[in-house]
Design a protein around this motif. Sequence first.
Motif, PDB file in Angstrom:
ATOM      1  N   PHE A 199      31.720  15.112  10.159  1.00  0.00           N
ATOM      2  CA  PHE A 199      30.624  14.317   9.526  1.00  0.00           C
ATOM      3  C   PHE A 199      30.899  13.944   7.901  1.00  0.00           C
ATOM      4  O   PHE A 199      30.399  13.195   7.429  1.00  0.00           O
ATOM      5  N   LEU A 200      31.361  15.100   7.263  1.00  0.00           N
ATOM      6  CA  LEU A 200      31.677  15.087   5.794  1.00  0.00           C
ATOM      7  C   LEU A 200      33.085  14.613   5.609  1.00  0.00           C
ATOM      8  O   LEU A 200      33.144  14.171   4.354  1.00  0.00           O
TER       9      LEU A 200
ATOM     10  N   PRO B  30      34.918  12.078   6.561  1.00  0.00           N
ATOM     11  CA  PRO B  30      34.939  10.410   6.007  1.00  0.00           C
ATOM     12  C   PRO B  30      34.565  10.037   4.604  1.00  0.00           C
ATOM     13  O   PRO B  30      34.932   9.220   4.393  1.00  0.00           O
ATOM     14  N   ILE B  31      33.502  11.234   4.156  1.00  0.00           N
ATOM     15  CA  ILE B  31      33.165  10.695   2.994  1.00  0.00           C
ATOM     16  C   ILE B  31      33.859  11.694   1.876  1.00  0.00           C
ATOM     17  O   ILE B  31      33.097  11.703   0.641  1.00  0.00           O
ATOM     18  N   GLY B  32      34.807  12.299   1.998  1.00  0.00           N
ATOM     19  CA  GLY B  32      35.317  13.095   0.969  1.00  0.00           C
ATOM     20  C   GLY B  32      34.823  14.531   0.850  1.00  0.00           C
ATOM     21  O   GLY B  32      35.270  15.210  -0.229  1.00  0.00           O
ATOM     22  N   LEU B  33      33.881  14.999   1.650  1.00  0.00           N
ATOM     23  CA  LEU B  33      33.733  16.546   1.351  1.00  0.00           C
ATOM     24  C   LEU B  33      33.785  17.307   2.445  1.00  0.00           C
ATOM     25  O   LEU B  33      34.270  16.613   3.665  1.00  0.00           O
ATOM     26  N   SER B  34      33.975  18.442   2.421  1.00  0.00           N
ATOM     27  CA  SER B  34      34.272  19.418   3.456  1.00  0.00           C
ATOM     28  C   SER B  34      33.338  20.634   3.707  1.00  0.00           C
ATOM     29  O   SER B  34      33.405  21.222   4.553  1.00  0.00           O
ATOM     30  N   GLU B  35      32.263  20.927   2.757  1.00  0.00           N
ATOM     31  CA  GLU B  35      31.416  21.807   3.097  1.00  0.00           C
ATOM     32  C   GLU B  35      30.079  21.463   2.921  1.00  0.00           C
ATOM     33  O   GLU B  35      29.528  20.785   1.870  1.00  0.00           O
ATOM     34  N   PRO B  36      29.260  21.892   3.928  1.00  0.00           N
ATOM     35  CA  PRO B  36      27.884  21.497   4.120  1.00  0.00           C
ATOM     36  C   PRO B  36      27.012  21.976   2.582  1.00  0.00           C
ATOM     37  O   PRO B  36      27.264  23.279   2.463  1.00  0.00           O
ATOM     38  N   ALA B  37      26.224  21.170   2.247  1.00  0.00           N
ATOM     39  CA  ALA B  37      25.460  21.757   1.060  1.00  0.00           C
ATOM     40  C   ALA B  37      24.065  22.129   2.000  1.00  0.00           C
ATOM     41  O   ALA B  37      23.987  22.018   3.251  1.00  0.00           O
TER      42      ALA B  37
ATOM     43  N   ASP C 141      27.735   5.539  11.287  1.00  0.00           N
ATOM     44  CA  ASP C 141      27.676   6.087  10.042  1.00  0.00           C
ATOM     45  C   ASP C 141      28.418   5.931   8.887  1.00  0.00           C
ATOM     46  O   ASP C 141      28.314   6.173   7.673  1.00  0.00           O
TER      47      ASP C 141
ATOM     48  N   ILE D  17      25.507   1.665   4.365  1.00  0.00           N
ATOM     49  CA  ILE D  17      23.994   1.174   4.025  1.00  0.00           C
ATOM     50  C   ILE D  17      23.502   1.935   2.900  1.00  0.00           C
ATOM     51  O   ILE D  17      23.659   3.141   2.598  1.00  0.00           O
ATOM     52  N   HIS D  18      23.227   1.192   1.853  1.00  0.00           N
ATOM     53  CA  HIS D  18      22.337   1.680   0.675  1.00  0.00           C
ATOM     54  C   HIS D  18      23.781   1.926  -0.462  1.00  0.00           C
ATOM     55  O   HIS D  18      23.298   2.193  -1.402  1.00  0.00           O
ATOM     56  N   SER D  19      24.751   1.415  -0.132  1.00  0.00           N
ATOM     57  CA  SER D  19      25.992   1.751  -0.664  1.00  0.00           C
ATOM     58  C   SER D  19      26.729   0.393  -1.224  1.00  0.00           C
ATOM     59  O   SER D  19      26.712  -0.514  -0.481  1.00  0.00           O
ATOM     60  N   PRO D  20      27.732   0.435  -2.131  1.00  0.00           N
ATOM     61  CA  PRO D  20      28.479  -0.913  -2.341  1.00  0.00           C
ATOM     62  C   PRO D  20      29.345  -0.731  -1.160  1.00  0.00           C
ATOM     63  O   PRO D  20      29.757   0.111  -0.374  1.00  0.00           O
TER      64      PRO D  20
END
Lengths: 464, 464
Positions: free
Chosen positions: B278-279, B281-288, B428, B432-435
């Motif tokens: 889930f995270l 693909p957007i360049g993150l690894s730790e859930p906030a 996902d 949407i809402h992004s460039p």
Amino acid sequence: MAALDSVLNDIDKDLDNALERLFAFLRIPSISTDQAYAPHCREAAAWLAADLTALGFETSVEETSLHPVVLAHKPKPGAPHVLFYGHYDVQPVDPLDLWETPPFEPRIATDAKGEKTIVARGASDDKGQVMTFVEACRAHLAMNAELPCAVTILIEGAEENGSQGLPEWVARNKDRLAADVVLVCDTSMWNPTTPAITSSLRGLAYFEVEVTCADRDLHSGFFGGAARNPIHVLSRILADLHDDDGKVTLPGFYDGVRERPPEVLEQWRGLDFTPETFLGPIGLSEPAGERGRLLIELVQSRPACDVNGIIGGYTGEGTKTVIAGKASAKVSFRLVDDQDPQKLAETFEAFVRARIPADCSVNVICYKGSRAISLPFDMPELETARAALQDEWGVPAVTVGAGGSIPIVGDFKRLLDRNTLLIGFGLDDDRIHSPNEKYDLRSFHKGTRSWARILSALGARRGH
Amino acid sequence: MAALDSVLNDIDKDLDNALERLFAFLRIPSISTDQAYAPHCREAAAWLAADLTALGFETSVEETSLHPVVLAHKPKPGAPHVLFYGHYDVQPVDPLDLWETPPFEPRIATDAKGEKTIVARGASDDKGQVMTFVEACRAHLAMNAELPCAVTILIEGAEENGSQGLPEWVARNKDRLAADVVLVCDTSMWNPTTPAITSSLRGLAYFEVEVTCADRDLHSGFFGGAARNPIHVLSRILADLHDDDGKVTLPGFYDGVRERPPEVLEQWRGLDFTPETFLGPIGLSEPAGERGRLLIELVQSRPACDVNGIIGGYTGEGTKTVIAGKASAKVSFRLVDDQDPQKLAETFEAFVRARIPADCSVNVICYKGSRAISLPFDMPELETARAALQDEWGVPAVTVGAGGSIPIVGDFKRLLDRNTLLIGFGLDDDRIHSPNEKYDLRSFHKGTRSWARILSALGARRGH
């Protein structure tokens, strides 16, 4: 030489022409911090060089690593020699919509107190102040065909951008900057009727912090609660910079900060420097910053930290359910006494990095810093200038510390081994760096007369 | 009636024309949240109305308090009746410089996985999704001159602005919206090969907070340490919104939030919904967000708070030593279960006001809020649609909760007493809402085929 009175009379008679010249200078949008305005910085330098050349100065426009400096000489063998410093660059003008008239279309206005003011970006900081000195020279030259002292004028174009390139240029040109004393007109009066000589200046350390979390903007509906939000990370960092007592929390931040002696504090308590007089005119009533300090301490002898700007996510009209990929803030520190901007840069970056989640990143930009400076109270030129100011204004000049920074003053001391007399005619309500910047017509007129008197008095000093 | 196969064949053959129609729709910059684009919202409504009229719908464009809605009817006495809802408005496009091509010049691209995508603002949210339903109707009409069901289509123009004006319009027009079930195409698939029916949606409460300290921008050298900085005040408020465990600190915030039963959590643990999937693909690894929760809980069944935007002071290139007079932030909350947006608005405003210094002020704007919604699992249309989706995609449709909000769905229940089937073909990674928003060509094509099947299946349901 003609009597000083004839010079002062000439200044009075020529005021309208002097304003016309200042307006021409103010029309040039010489914003130094934005590269889009670089050609206008060059134009401002050329305008000033042409004016000084017309006055008979040997003038040149010289390159630095950013915008050029104007250097002008009017030698006078055997006479005292002053180096006058100022800057032709100005601050950005945003938010533009808060200007009542366009910032680069100067005009004379009348304020609520009936005072006539010159309104334009740079009217006070620093074009109007620079021209008080130039106009004083013009009047002396018109009446006597010479100046009371040897005069070197150095006007830079990057003061509002940390004087980028100037210290290097000064270091390469020390011989051409020889003088007995440096004069600067970039500070304020004590109040509209009392002149001031500024004897200390706070230093500056300026940073930009850009936090990156996701590699793109996200929909807060899909990702809210799971993806790190850089505005949250940044807000936490900024909130952590101060404790509940208004003290800066960076480790070692107060190292090198000295307490003022009891007699100085006692003298300060006697001044009419209260929340009502200082904060009332800007719509505030309660001092922020360190608790338990005099207000004058907070702005003159204590360091401070301010977030100067912040941006992230959607900032337009209405709503957007976005989690930004990046957010950034500009953070600066005012330094006093022996605080070290280099050490602060290291501490600040470590403080920021310690608050960045493992899967996020941060870029900390460190702009040029400057140490605080203070002048020796036993400078011979100080008493000469103080007497000349009293002759013009009718009251003794106050010797004060100033909250702002003029980084090059420290460099003049370090590179040229010369002290600087900071004498300016700005007022606290001049809105420098803000929309509708103004300079009182009285500041411009009596400032010019003040410099004419100071030049005369310095030229008459014995021992040269 | 011709067999469903001929309808599906027609969709396949007409794909290029369908794309041309979608591109024309995407070229209209119908940004609802910025009044400057109001004429384009009207243009998008008119474009859609013309297309539906050409298909033989009785169509009208009707005013609301913001942008108009498009209402279209194709009656079929005695047949089941569906109300399809979507929106023609789109999100703002900033930051524009991150778009690889202009947002309103749609194009076909090929992504890193070799998948063909439609790139444009609104490609996925919601113009592309709306047109899957319209194209399904077109194919049925082309093959049979009629639709399997009575169809009412309601397309609004303010969904990205909290559906401003729509609930009032729906309340005034209940009789014209009579239907057995509502269909919405504004949600995502489970993954690129598995369709999903969304059974719950988080609610939304959206605020803007503007803090004012001094009545103008100040020079941080003169005033730093003495004048209150609104960015500091705002940062403190925003930092205070979460505790160290990621929980929202507003008093009573978790009132009405229910824990999911152990069997649901067990089922969720079995899903491939991990930080990596889930995270990653957007360049993150730790859930906030809240510690100790499953990632899927965080986005589907737990509330969340995000700062969606912040601005104050100097945000241009380089440095400016300013203390801003004002700073503002947009803050939104995703709500679940019985959380009450009205109560939250009161709590949030009190929380903010408690953190404003006595000589400063704050303006809290409360945009339209919506409660969370969840659909009954025993809706007869749910099983019909699930079977039709399985026919198209070859795998069972997953029933999921969604993190985002579609406020009007709650209003359909409240005002029309009708349940809504949320079936969408977004992914996902649609941004949407992004460039660089995109919609997979496969989503568009198989989405259209899916609706053709669902309409057939619903039309064939007994009991009408």
